[in-house]
Design a protein around this motif. Structure first.
Motif, mmCIF file in Angstrom:
data_model
loop_
_atom_site.group_PDB
_atom_site.id
_atom_site.type_symbol
_atom_site.label_atom_id
_atom_site.label_comp_id
_atom_site.label_asym_id
_atom_site.label_seq_id
_atom_site.Cartn_x
_atom_site.Cartn_y
_atom_site.Cartn_z
ATOM 1 N N ALA A 1 45.093 -19.673 -12.865
ATOM 2 C CA ALA A 1 44.689 -21.045 -12.527
ATOM 3 C C ALA A 1 45.824 -22.048 -12.636
ATOM 4 N N VAL A 2 47.066 -21.571 -12.657
ATOM 5 C CA VAL A 2 48.209 -22.467 -12.836
ATOM 6 C C VAL A 2 48.294 -23.518 -11.735
ATOM 7 N N SER A 3 48.091 -23.119 -10.484
ATOM 8 C CA SER A 3 48.135 -24.061 -9.358
ATOM 9 C C SER A 3 46.754 -24.245 -8.739
ATOM 10 N N GLY A 4 45.736 -24.128 -9.551
ATOM 11 C CA GLY A 4 44.364 -24.143 -9.058
ATOM 12 C C GLY A 4 43.865 -22.716 -8.919
ATOM 13 N N THR A 5 42.583 -22.569 -8.789
ATOM 14 C CA THR A 5 41.978 -21.231 -8.747
ATOM 15 C C THR A 5 41.824 -20.688 -7.336
ATOM 16 N N HIS A 6 42.322 -21.419 -6.341
ATOM 17 C CA HIS A 6 42.170 -20.979 -4.953
ATOM 18 C C HIS A 6 43.457 -20.301 -4.466
ATOM 19 N N TYR A 7 43.262 -19.177 -3.817
ATOM 20 C CA TYR A 7 44.326 -18.445 -3.140
ATOM 21 C C TYR A 7 43.872 -18.313 -1.683
ATOM 22 N N PRO A 8 44.175 -19.307 -0.835
ATOM 23 C CA PRO A 8 43.520 -19.445 0.472
ATOM 24 C C PRO A 8 43.471 -18.169 1.310
ATOM 25 N N PHE A 9 44.599 -17.509 1.493
ATOM 26 C CA PHE A 9 44.605 -16.299 2.307
ATOM 27 C C PHE A 9 43.728 -15.218 1.677
ATOM 28 N N PHE A 10 43.871 -15.018 0.397
ATOM 29 C CA PHE A 10 43.140 -13.953 -0.286
ATOM 30 C C PHE A 10 41.656 -14.294 -0.422
#
Length: 538
Positions: free
Chosen positions: A135-144
């Motif tokens: 969660a360092v840069s938010g919990t979203h990993y758009p592509f994944f």
């Protein structure tokens, strides 16, 4: 041409402290400036959405286990030398390359070479919410997230220091394409340990990158430029260009001016109206090729009168897609007959399509009980993109086409954050959208845009269309490694789109890059971005 300002600013040892250096100055042979139309909040592609900047950054700073060969479109080894897939399609085993060095930077000095720990760190971060970097840069990993990656990948296991296994929950024939994408970059686990033990600022993992790619970061001015230098310990052939600068220049007119004055040697996404000037300039050239993108019209199949397939077919027949090519794309696009672009290996060239036929469209509306037409709203994000040079004009042309068959369209222009919320709430009738693939697998188009899964999980299915048979074809395509079977399943998907019309494919934008004629061996992948690892200047 002026020499790189780097040579006038106290030498390389103080580059990170420079305040007055400009990124646009370079020597004739030792460097290049790439003017881009987008910039990124973070420099780790894992946590960023799809843009030419992110794709290009990934190609320069990072490596993946495998990569797509730009000439053959087949998968080649990168940080993995070879691999095998179990018979049941659940276990992918990779044998890793030895003696690969991570970047030596002012903010981190590695003490070991790349190994299995780095692979495990890179992917566990994505799928494990308890991972310290998740969660360092938010919990979203758009592509994944779009790939439902955490639902596909069960575990990553270390067999030896130079062998890893990916354990899947179910067979997924697109998994290799996912690993070859610009977003499946390999990070340094040792760097992560250092940030936790010594430094304390975990955000540096995404903002001060340490990769294994042909170039490494030297200096960053957010929303201005990113300066890279070649990696002297690169495991493959050492890059020829000593330095590379990404210059953020959002206006197409300014990018063209910089190209002509020599401030940039390569520019991204020149405007269609600029192409004749670039062609006629003896010092500049163009690269135009098919790209993995589609501009399309999404029809909300859950709102009347769009619940009636005859109405949706009438709209498809009323839109003059050839006119869009002439008035919006000029010679930088292809008329779309399928949601899958011609660059896709599963594109069906024999697919039926709805040709421009206003009279037949009126007849369909009459049969559906709407002889006098009706009112609709069309949502659009009014900004120029690679896949649609003028979204506002595209919307206006569609508005005029539908008016001819009695459909009154109100165009609602808004920023994407608000538009996305309204689309997810189902408040729209029509939406002018586009999709640019993050990898070369057809599943990356069809599942996010039209599957029931995407609709239920808040994905990008803004047609609100769910068909179990359609999803069955998608799942059967992933359950086999046989290419012929996969092509069959995806062609069935394309036929169902034609029959049911949840979306109307409009155009496929061509990838256009302009550059100096003395720039050689620039690599332009079909999924966007630019690679300079083999580039040089004559």
């Amino acid at each position: 041409m002026k020499p790189f300002s780097l040579l006038h600013c106290l030498g390389a040892v103080v580059l990170l402290l420079l305040a007055g250096c400009k990124p646009v100055e370079s020597t004739k042979t030792s460097g290049a400036v790439y003017c881009v139309d987008s910039f990124s909040q973070h420099l780790n592609p894992q946590v960023q959405g799809s843009t030419p900047f992110v794709a290009s950054l990934s190609q320069q700073v990072y490596n993946r286990l495998i990569e797509v060969n730009p000439d053959t479109q087949r998968l080649d080894g990168a940080l993995a030398e070879n691999w095998s897939i179990s018979r049941n399609g659940l276990v992918y085993t990779f044998n890793l390359r030895r003696n690969v060095h991570f970047h030596h930077t002012p903010w981190f000095t590695p003490h070991r070479t790349f190994n299995a720990d780095d692979v495990i760190f890179s992917f566990q971060r994505i799928i494990d919410p308890a991972h310290p970097f998740h969660a360092v840069s938010g919990t979203h990993y758009p592509f994944f997230d779009n790939r439902q990656f955490a639902d596909v990948l069960q575990d990553v296991k270390k067999v030896t220091d130079y062998q890893v296994q990916f354990i899947l929950r179910h067979p997924d024939a697109s998994f290799m394409a996912t690993l070859a994408s610009d977003y499946s970059v390999i990070l340094s686990a040792e760097y992560g340990d250092y940030l936790q033990r010594q430094h304390g600022n975990l955000q540096d993992m995404d903002d001060l990158p340490v990769g294994t790619g042909p170039y490494q970061m030297l200096e960053l001015r957010p929303n201005q430029y990113l300066r890279l230098t070649r990696n002297p310990t690169y495991w493959d052939k050492t890059p020829i260009l000593e330095q590379l600068v990404f210059d953020y220049t959002p206006r197409a007119s300014k990018r063209l001016a910089k190209l002509f004055t020599g401030e940039c040697q390569v520019i991204a996404t020149p405007a269609a109206s600029q192409l004749p000037f670039i062609r006629n300039n003896p010092r500049t050239a163009l690269d135009i090729q098919s790209n993995m993108n589609t501009t399309y019209l999404a029809l909300n199949t859950q709102k009347k009168p769009l619940t009636d397939v005859r109405v949706r077919r009438a709209i498809a027949m009323a839109v003059n897609r050839d006119n869009l090519q002439q008035a919006v794309f000029y010679d930088t696009g292809e008329t779309a007959s399928s949601l899958l672009p011609p660059a896709s290996w599963a594109h069906d060239p024999n697919l039926d399509e709805y040709y421009f036929d206003p009279e037949q469209a009126k007849q369909l509306l009459k049969e559906a009980g709407y002889p006098d037409g009706f009112d609709l709203t069309l949502w659009v994000q009014p900004i120029a993109r690679t896949y649609n040079p003028d979204a506002s004009k595209t919307a206006q042309l569609i508005q005029g086409d539908l008016a001819r068959i009695g459909i009154n369209v109100e165009i609602l222009e808004t920023r994407w954050s608000l538009m996305r919320t309204r689309l997810q709430e189902g408040k729209h009738d029509l939406a002018l959208l586009a999709w640019a693939a993050d990898n070369t697998d057809p599943d990356n188009f069809l599942r996010p845009l039209l599957s029931c899964e995407s609709l239920k999980n808040g994905g990008n299915n803004y047609s609100n269309w769910c068909n179990d048979t359609f999803d069955a074809h998608l799942n059967q395509a992933l359950a086999t490694q046989r290419l012929s079977q996969r092509i069959y399943e995806y062609q069935q998907n394309q036929e169902m789109i034609y029959q049911n019309v949840p979306v109307i494919p409009l155009a496929h934008a061509l990838m256009v890059t302009a550059y100096w004629r003395n720039m050689q061996d620039i690599i332009i992948p079909s999924t966007g971005g630019v690679s300079f690892k083999k580039a040089y200047r004559e």
